[in-house]
Design a protein around this motif. Structure first.
Motif, PDB file in Angstrom:
ATOM      1  N   ALA B 469       0.838  -1.195   0.000  1.00 61.96           N
ATOM      2  CA  ALA B 469       0.000   0.000   0.000  1.00 61.96           C
ATOM      3  C   ALA B 469       0.875   1.248   0.000  1.00 61.96           C
ATOM      4  CB  ALA B 469      -0.931  -0.009   1.205  1.00 61.96           C
ATOM      5  N   VAL B 470       1.937   1.220   0.791  1.00 66.10           N
ATOM      6  CA  VAL B 470       2.812   2.387   0.844  1.00 66.10           C
ATOM      7  C   VAL B 470       3.608   2.497  -0.453  1.00 66.10           C
ATOM      8  CG1 VAL B 470       4.774   3.445   2.012  1.00 66.10           C
ATOM      9  CG2 VAL B 470       3.005   2.310   3.342  1.00 66.10           C
ATOM     10  N   ASP B 471       4.127   1.377  -0.887  1.00 65.37           N
ATOM     11  CA  ASP B 471       5.029   1.408  -2.035  1.00 65.37           C
ATOM     12  C   ASP B 471       4.270   1.680  -3.334  1.00 65.37           C
ATOM     13  OD1 ASP B 471       7.419   1.302  -3.260  1.00 65.37           O
ATOM     14  OD2 ASP B 471       7.545  -0.879  -3.364  1.00 65.37           O
ATOM     15  N   HIS B 472       3.193   0.950  -3.560  1.00 65.50           N
ATOM     16  CA  HIS B 472       2.480   1.079  -4.841  1.00 65.50           C
ATOM     17  C   HIS B 472       1.200   1.894  -4.733  1.00 65.50           C
ATOM     18  CE1 HIS B 472       5.259  -1.879  -6.148  1.00 65.50           C
ATOM     19  NE2 HIS B 472       4.767  -2.819  -5.364  1.00 65.50           N
ATOM     20  N   GLY B 473       0.535   1.809  -3.581  1.00 57.60           N
ATOM     21  CA  GLY B 473      -0.771   2.439  -3.451  1.00 57.60           C
ATOM     22  C   GLY B 473      -0.667   3.948  -3.354  1.00 57.60           C
ATOM     23  N   ILE B 474       0.057   4.396  -2.339  1.00 59.94           N
ATOM     24  CA  ILE B 474       0.170   5.836  -2.102  1.00 59.94           C
ATOM     25  C   ILE B 474       1.160   6.439  -3.106  1.00 59.94           C
ATOM     26  CG2 ILE B 474       0.816   7.570  -0.402  1.00 59.94           C
ATOM     27  CD1 ILE B 474      -1.523   6.135   0.648  1.00 59.94           C
ATOM     28  N   GLU B 475       0.767   7.561  -3.705  1.00 58.28           N
ATOM     29  CA  GLU B 475       1.653   8.216  -4.656  1.00 58.28           C
ATOM     30  C   GLU B 475       2.667   9.064  -3.895  1.00 58.28           C
ATOM     31  OE1 GLU B 475      -1.369   8.998  -3.876  1.00 58.28           O
ATOM     32  OE2 GLU B 475      -2.646   9.500  -5.570  1.00 58.28           O
ATOM     33  N   SER B 476       3.626   9.571  -4.617  1.00 62.16           N
ATOM     34  CA  SER B 476       4.597  10.454  -3.980  1.00 62.16           C
ATOM     35  C   SER B 476       3.889  11.767  -3.634  1.00 62.16           C
ATOM     36  CB  SER B 476       5.757  10.724  -4.931  1.00 62.16           C
ATOM     37  OG  SER B 476       5.293  11.435  -6.043  1.00 62.16           O
ATOM     38  N   ALA B 477       4.488  12.485  -2.686  1.00 63.56           N
ATOM     39  CA  ALA B 477       3.838  13.697  -2.173  1.00 63.56           C
ATOM     40  C   ALA B 477       3.536  14.680  -3.299  1.00 63.56           C
ATOM     41  CB  ALA B 477       4.730  14.346  -1.113  1.00 63.56           C
ATOM     42  N   GLU B 478       4.469  14.804  -4.254  1.00 68.96           N
ATOM     43  CA  GLU B 478       4.267  15.772  -5.353  1.00 68.96           C
ATOM     44  C   GLU B 478       3.042  15.375  -6.173  1.00 68.96           C
ATOM     45  OE1 GLU B 478       7.870  14.139  -5.700  1.00 68.96           O
ATOM     46  OE2 GLU B 478       7.686  15.056  -3.734  1.00 68.96           O
ATOM     47  N   ASP B 479       2.985  14.067  -6.502  1.00 74.10           N
ATOM     48  CA  ASP B 479       1.856  13.608  -7.304  1.00 74.10           C
ATOM     49  C   ASP B 479       0.545  13.825  -6.567  1.00 74.10           C
ATOM     50  OD1 ASP B 479       3.725  12.883  -9.060  1.00 74.10           O
ATOM     51  OD2 ASP B 479       3.490  10.696  -8.839  1.00 74.10           O
ATOM     52  N   ARG B 480       0.591  13.605  -5.285  1.00 72.87           N
ATOM     53  CA  ARG B 480      -0.638  13.746  -4.506  1.00 72.87           C
ATOM     54  C   ARG B 480      -1.112  15.176  -4.515  1.00 72.87           C
ATOM     55  NH1 ARG B 480      -2.289   9.818  -1.059  1.00 72.87           N
ATOM     56  NH2 ARG B 480      -3.321  11.389   0.183  1.00 72.87           N
ATOM     57  N   ILE B 481      -0.167  16.102  -4.304  1.00 69.63           N
ATOM     58  CA  ILE B 481      -0.556  17.505  -4.270  1.00 69.63           C
ATOM     59  C   ILE B 481      -1.047  17.917  -5.649  1.00 69.63           C
ATOM     60  CG2 ILE B 481       0.334  19.850  -3.976  1.00 69.63           C
ATOM     61  CD1 ILE B 481       2.163  18.539  -1.764  1.00 69.63           C
ATOM     62  N   ALA B 482      -0.387  17.386  -6.676  1.00 64.85           N
ATOM     63  CA  ALA B 482      -0.822  17.697  -8.045  1.00 64.85           C
ATOM     64  C   ALA B 482      -2.244  17.187  -8.283  1.00 64.85           C
ATOM     65  CB  ALA B 482       0.142  17.070  -9.043  1.00 64.85           C
ATOM     66  N   ALA B 483      -2.579  16.076  -7.644  1.00 67.21           N
ATOM     67  CA  ALA B 483      -3.913  15.508  -7.827  1.00 67.21           C
ATOM     68  C   ALA B 483      -4.928  16.150  -6.892  1.00 67.21           C
ATOM     69  CB  ALA B 483      -3.878  14.005  -7.601  1.00 67.21           C
ATOM     70  N   GLY B 484      -4.485  17.156  -6.151  1.00 67.08           N
ATOM     71  CA  GLY B 484      -5.401  17.857  -5.264  1.00 67.08           C
ATOM     72  C   GLY B 484      -5.655  17.152  -3.952  1.00 67.08           C
ATOM     73  N   LYS B 485      -4.743  16.253  -3.594  1.00 64.59           N
ATOM     74  CA  LYS B 485      -4.914  15.560  -2.315  1.00 64.59           C
ATOM     75  C   LYS B 485      -3.882  16.090  -1.338  1.00 64.59           C
ATOM     76  CE  LYS B 485      -5.332  11.211  -4.513  1.00 64.59           C
ATOM     77  NZ  LYS B 485      -5.253   9.772  -4.436  1.00 64.59           N
ATOM     78  N   PRO B 486      -4.122  15.932  -0.055  1.00 62.82           N
ATOM     79  CA  PRO B 486      -3.081  16.319   0.907  1.00 62.82           C
ATOM     80  C   PRO B 486      -1.807  15.505   0.695  1.00 62.82           C
ATOM     81  CG  PRO B 486      -4.893  15.183   2.010  1.00 62.82           C
ATOM     82  CD  PRO B 486      -5.324  15.437   0.610  1.00 62.82           C
ATOM     83  N   GLY B 487      -0.686  16.104   0.976  1.00 56.13           N
ATOM     84  CA  GLY B 487       0.596  15.449   0.738  1.00 56.13           C
ATOM     85  C   GLY B 487       0.790  14.195   1.560  1.00 56.13           C
ATOM     86  N   THR B 488       0.164  14.163   2.714  1.00 57.68           N
ATOM     87  CA  THR B 488       0.308  12.999   3.571  1.00 57.68           C
ATOM     88  C   THR B 488      -0.720  11.945   3.195  1.00 57.68           C
ATOM     89  OG1 THR B 488       1.008  14.435   5.344  1.00 57.68           O
ATOM     90  CG2 THR B 488       0.352  12.207   5.952  1.00 57.68           C
ATOM     91  N   GLY B 489      -0.244  10.748   2.918  1.00 55.58           N
ATOM     92  CA  GLY B 489      -1.148   9.663   2.555  1.00 55.58           C
ATOM     93  C   GLY B 489      -1.846   9.115   3.781  1.00 55.58           C
ATOM     94  N   GLN B 490      -2.989   8.520   3.569  1.00 52.51           N
ATOM     95  CA  GLN B 490      -3.727   7.912   4.675  1.00 52.51           C
ATOM     96  C   GLN B 490      -3.935   6.440   4.380  1.00 52.51           C
ATOM     97  OE1 GLN B 490      -4.968   9.231   7.472  1.00 52.51           O
ATOM     98  NE2 GLN B 490      -4.516  11.393   7.113  1.00 52.51           N
ATOM     99  N   ILE B 491      -3.645   5.612   5.352  1.00 52.48           N
ATOM    100  CA  ILE B 491      -4.015   4.207   5.234  1.00 52.48           C
ATOM    101  C   ILE B 491      -4.841   3.851   6.454  1.00 52.48           C
ATOM    102  CG2 ILE B 491      -3.198   1.830   5.115  1.00 52.48           C
ATOM    103  CD1 ILE B 491      -0.723   2.765   3.769  1.00 52.48           C
ATOM    104  N   LEU B 492      -5.962   3.227   6.199  1.00 53.34           N
ATOM    105  CA  LEU B 492      -6.814   2.827   7.311  1.00 53.34           C
ATOM    106  C   LEU B 492      -6.772   1.309   7.426  1.00 53.34           C
ATOM    107  CD1 LEU B 492      -9.100   3.495   9.387  1.00 53.34           C
ATOM    108  CD2 LEU B 492     -10.684   3.015   7.539  1.00 53.34           C
ATOM    109  N   LEU B 493      -6.406   0.852   8.593  1.00 51.61           N
ATOM    110  CA  LEU B 493      -6.401  -0.591   8.843  1.00 51.61           C
ATOM    111  C   LEU B 493      -7.472  -0.835   9.890  1.00 51.61           C
ATOM    112  CD1 LEU B 493      -5.051  -3.368   8.524  1.00 51.61           C
ATOM    113  CD2 LEU B 493      -3.428  -2.692  10.265  1.00 51.61           C
ATOM    114  N   SER B 494      -8.503  -1.549   9.519  1.00 52.30           N
ATOM    115  CA  SER B 494      -9.572  -1.725  10.491  1.00 52.30           C
ATOM    116  C   SER B 494      -9.967  -3.185  10.590  1.00 52.30           C
ATOM    117  CB  SER B 494     -10.787  -0.877  10.115  1.00 52.30           C
ATOM    118  OG  SER B 494     -11.425  -1.446   9.000  1.00 52.30           O
ATOM    119  N   ALA B 495     -10.482  -3.542  11.742  1.00 51.32           N
ATOM    120  CA  ALA B 495     -10.948  -4.899  11.964  1.00 51.32           C
ATOM    121  C   ALA B 495     -12.317  -4.833  12.589  1.00 51.32           C
ATOM    122  CB  ALA B 495      -9.992  -5.647  12.889  1.00 51.32           C
TER     123      ALA B 495
END
Lengths: 151, 753
Positions: B469-495
């Motif tokens: 998820a970190v390696d392939h799922g979340i984009e790099s910070a630049e790409d994220r900001i370019a896509a209009g998302k916050p630079g910090t990625g979020q991963i939710l692990l829930s049970a």
């Protein structure tokens, strides 16, 4: 074969049983117990020689119809048919359905005459008196049960 | 002997594991802004315990690092350092190093020295900053509140012994030598500590302050050989240290044995008592009314406050005897005199016991057999219909009991998934630092309880999935900001629990699965035919194919020779399923659905092709008889059935399982249809001969002695002792859906989203 461990001893105690007309033997140390034949539960996609599963005091194991496995005609209404429960060296337990158990014999491993290639279930033949007895490679038989068809 | 040692070492590592979890939990709480005293103490205690244990095993690396870690945490504890996010981050990093060092000590891979050094430097910086900004405070901090210049009036001070309550200045004439007497309790040796370590520690302190120590061993308390109890601690020591030695450094030496060792520290000529002596008095006082024959006991209380030359050894010796005679009293008061963050540990220890896993497993097996025996009884009871009302009643109540016992045993084995989930924080942290991404992992439902075998086996698949998820799922910070998302990625692990299963979701807000690219790679690697037309769902599932990798270059993370196919195999091995849903540009969600336990399930007993089989009740939606007019044949020979307007594939169980050769088509009127559904909601209709019963069955592995069978997940033993197969409904449904291309993908994505 289980004979490696006992190679030095040369003489190995084997249990001799008959399937059809032919007699075979396996090392007695691999035999756990001998049970009367009981109803088995059919298993899907099983090879034809697998009779099905039985419950051995909480452990589920499969029973091989040895006659079908060796491609000989089984004796259909034989009250002496028994399942020999064997445990292979890697811990797999299964039952061998044979026509009757005859006796035990001390087999000199040096006297086994190889008849087939390495991976055959038959290790060789040995003469016991005037009877010709096939020595089985249990690991091959049991191994086929576990490995083949694993997807 | 070495075997014993190994055992002890094993216990130590187990404890390390627990302490590390405790540490992780504490630090997580800190980073969430919860900086309560309890939390900080818990964190400190964890590191402290690891250090203490490691010292007694001579695990040098571990001790050295733990010491630095502990010292910097001490700053936190005393309030000199505020738990800012940066600081907590440093601590988290240090914790990773610490746990690696534990692993190293356990025989794992050696830890990179640079990493240790880095973390060390960071920790030391914290300390340096803290002491630099408030040096005066520090002096006070380390002097316990009871360090009062009024020696004879010690009792009231003891009662309110609080480390944070400061402000007493030191008036002791600095020119007098420092006398330390200590007598270890038997418990200290039980714990694996050695008085020798303490003596060495004291000697080191002396040397550090430019002097030498004089050690006298007090053997007065040693009984005659005949009376000697070999495992009882009898000796005490008196160490004279140079005057330059500050008492705080002596405290440091006794830091982690203070609860199992009586220490007095006095200045030659001006006796100052330590809290520990209160113990002596407590013990003596409680002993005295009990009309003991030990005449010295009351004396020790009197002697104790007097100037220091003679009394301490005597009082220590007496105390030793008192301790031996009065085990509960000192044990109870020990944490008080230790005075350092002990109280919180107490409740936890009382609430749990450590049980060998084998015993629980044995119990579980026995309960399993009990369930089978109970089912057998029930079968007999039903056979003698009506005749034995009383017996049937008894059997019914026994059934309830059996179930309760089973639930209780299951509960013993149940563990919250927290332990695994928390480890994932670290996985994400490491993956982030390797990929230079900034990702926050949020945990939900960590308290969900699952059978512990499952908990353990979840660790590897989750690790891989989160790395992915970190390696392939979340984009790099630049790409994220370019896509209009916050630079910090979020991963939710829930049970969470969902209809008798546990559902674990891993949700990232990354770029989602690039289907074209996945398909292209699938074609390139020969996993799918170039002209294949695949649904979105099938494309998603390509990433589980062996040998599949979207990474253009093999990175540190993905180049470890394990891929998503391993994850899938592991989950399948646990009787679970993985489903993916992904929205391009918005992220990917992996759902793992797992059984709560690997031991028992509620099943519906059905007959097909003459043998009884078990369908897990959780997957049965409804049962019904269906007329011929609702069944439609498809061109490829399969059938679908329309139930209240909903079409679903028909699975003739007997022929699908290959148990019947004839009668592949055409159903008899008596056949019963079971509508079953997999965990993502796709349905199919199972044709069976009859429904026999509903029962709780014990899952027995069949694969140990036989190969894996398609459509069969395991086997069980029925009441009559015969073997019955447990059907793998999701596999059957998937198989049917695969043949009849209905709309599974829509259904699945809807459910998963």
């Amino acid at each position: 074969m289980t004979d490696d461990a006992a190679a030095d001893a040369k003489l190995v105690k084997m249990i001799v049983f008959a399937v059809g007309e032919q007699e075979y033997c396996i090392p007695i140390l691999s035999v756990r117990e001998i049970r009367g034949f009981e109803k088995t539960t059919a298993l899907p996609f099983a090879p034809p020689y697998v009779c099905g599963a039985i419950n051995l005091r909480g452990v589920i194991l499969t029973v091989i119809d040895f006659a079908v496995y060796l491609n000989v005609t089984p004796q259909p209404d034989n009250p002496r048919r028994v399942a020999i429960i064997v445990e292979s060296r890697n811990g797999t337990v299964c039952g061998l359905l044979v026509d009757r158990v005859i006796d035990m014999a001390d087999i000199d491993l040096g006297e086994i005459q190889a008849v087939a290639e390495e991976n055959s279930s038959l290790n060789g033949l040995v003469m016991l008196g005037d009877r010709m007895i096939g020595v089985l490679r249990l690991e091959v038989v049991v191994g086929q049960l576990v490995k083949a068809g694993t997807s | 002997m070495s075997g014993d040692m190994d055992d002890i070492l094993l216990v130590f590592f187990q404890e390390c594991e627990e302490q590390l979890q405790e540490l992780e939990r504490g630090l997580a709480a800190l980073s969430d802004g919860e900086s309560g005293k309890e939390t900080i103490n818990a964190v400190f205690r964890a590191v402290h315990s690891i250090k203490g244990g490691a010292a007694s095993f001579g695990l040098e690396n571990l001790v050295r690092f733990a010491h630095v870690f502990e010292s910097s945490l001490d700053g936190l504890r005393s309030g000199r350092v505020a738990p800012t996010p940066e600081i907590v981050k440093i601590f988290l990093k240090a914790m990773d190093v610490l746990s690696d060092l534990v692993a190293e000590a356990q025989g794992g891979a050696a830890v990179d020295q640079d990493r240790i050094a880095d973390s060390r430097t960071e920790l030391e910086t914290i300390m340096a900053n803290a002491t630099g900004s408030a040096p005066a405070e520090k002096q006070d901090e380390v002097i316990p509140a009871d360090f009062t210049p009024v020696p004879l009036d010690f009792a009231p001070v003891m009662a309110d012994f609080d480390f944070g309550d400061l402000g007493v200045e030191e008036e002791v004439p600095a020119s007098t030598a420092l006398v330390v007497t200590f007598s270890p309790h038997t418990a200290m040796y039980d714990r694996g500590d050695d008085a020798r370590n303490l003596l060495i520690g004291l000697a080191d302190v002396a040397v550090a302050h430019g002097g030498t120590s004089t050690v006298t061993c007090e053997t007065a308390a040693v009984p005659t050989l005949a009376d000697l109890e070999t495992e009882k601690s009898c000796l005490s020591w008196r160490v004279v240290l140079p005057a330059a030695v500050p008492e705080e450094s002596v405290h440091t030496v006794f830091d982690w044995v203070s609860d199992v060792c009586d220490v007095t520290i006095t200045r030659e000529g001006a006796a100052i008592l330590k809290a520990e002596d209160k113990n002596a008095e407590d013990a003596a006082a409680s002993l005295a009314p009990a009309s003991t024959t030990d005449a010295q006991a009351p004396a020790s209380a009197i002697i104790a406050p007097e100037p220091a030359q003679a009394p301490s050894p005597t009082s220590a010796a007496v105390m030793e005897r008192i301790m031996a005679e009065l085990p509960p009293a000192p044990a109870a008061s020990a944490p008080v005199d230790a005075g350092k963050a002990q109280p919180v540990r107490q409740p936890a220890e009382q609430a749990t016991i450590r049980v060998d896993l084998h015993r629980v497993d044995d119990l579980m097996d026995l309960v399993g057999e009990l369930v089978i025996a109970q089912a057998a009884l029930e079968a007999i009871g039903q056979a003698n219909n009506g005749g034995h009302q009383e017996m049937n009643k008894c059997i019914a109540s026994m059934k309830t009991l059996t179930r309760d016992i089973q639930d209780a045993v299951m509960a013993v084995r149940a563990q919250p998934v927290r332990s695994v989930f928390q480890r994932m924080q670290r996985v994400v942290r490491e993956a982030c630092s390797m990929t230079h991404k900034d990702v926050v992992l949020t945990l939900e439902g960590e308290n969900t309880e699952v059978d512990r075998t499952l908990v353990e086996k979840l660790s590897d698949p989750l690790t891989h999935m989160l790395r992915n998820a970190v390696d392939h799922g979340i984009e790099s910070a630049e790409d994220r900001i370019a896509a209009g998302k916050p630079g910090t990625g979020q991963i939710l692990l829930s049970a969470g629990h969902r209809s008798g299963r546990i559902l674990i979701t891993i949700q990232d807000d990354g770029a989602g699965i690039n289907r074209e690219r996945v398909l292209a790679i699938g074609v390139k690697r020969g996993i799918v035919a170039p002209d294949a037309v695949l649904t979105d769902d099938e494309i998603h599932n390509l990433i589980f194919a062996p040998g599949f990798s979207t990474a253009a270059t093999v990175s540190d993370l993905s180049g470890r020779g394990v891929g998503m196919d391993v994850v899938k195999q592991a989950i399948l091995g646990l009787g679970g399923r993985v489903t993916i849903s992904s929205v391009e540009g918005q992220g990917t969600t992996f759902c793992l659905s797992l059984p709560l336990t690997l031991a028992v399930l509620d099943g519906m007993l059905i007959d097909a092709a003459g043998s009884t089989m078990v369908v897990p009740i959780s997957s049965v939606v409804e049962t019904m008889m269906v007329g011929h007019k609702d069944i439609y044949a498809l061109p490829d020979g399969a059938n679908v059935v329309s139930i209240r307007g909903e079409c679903m594939p028909l699975i003739p169980l007997a022929s699908v399982l290959g148990l019947v050769r004839k009668r592949a088509t055409g159903q008899s009127e008596e056949d019963v249809i079971l509508v079953v559904e997999n965990e993502s909601g796709a349905r199919a209709a199972l044709i069976v001969d009859t429904i026999r019963d509903q029962a709780q069955v014990v899952i027995k592995s069949i694969e140990k002695n036989y190969r894996q069978m398609p459509g069969v997940s395991a086997a069980t033993i029925l009441g009559d002792g015969s073997v019955s197969l447990i059907l793998d409904i999701p596999a059957l449904v998937a198989n049917a859906l695969g043949r009849i291309d209905t709309r599974p993908s829509d259904v699945r994505t809807e459910i998963a989203a």
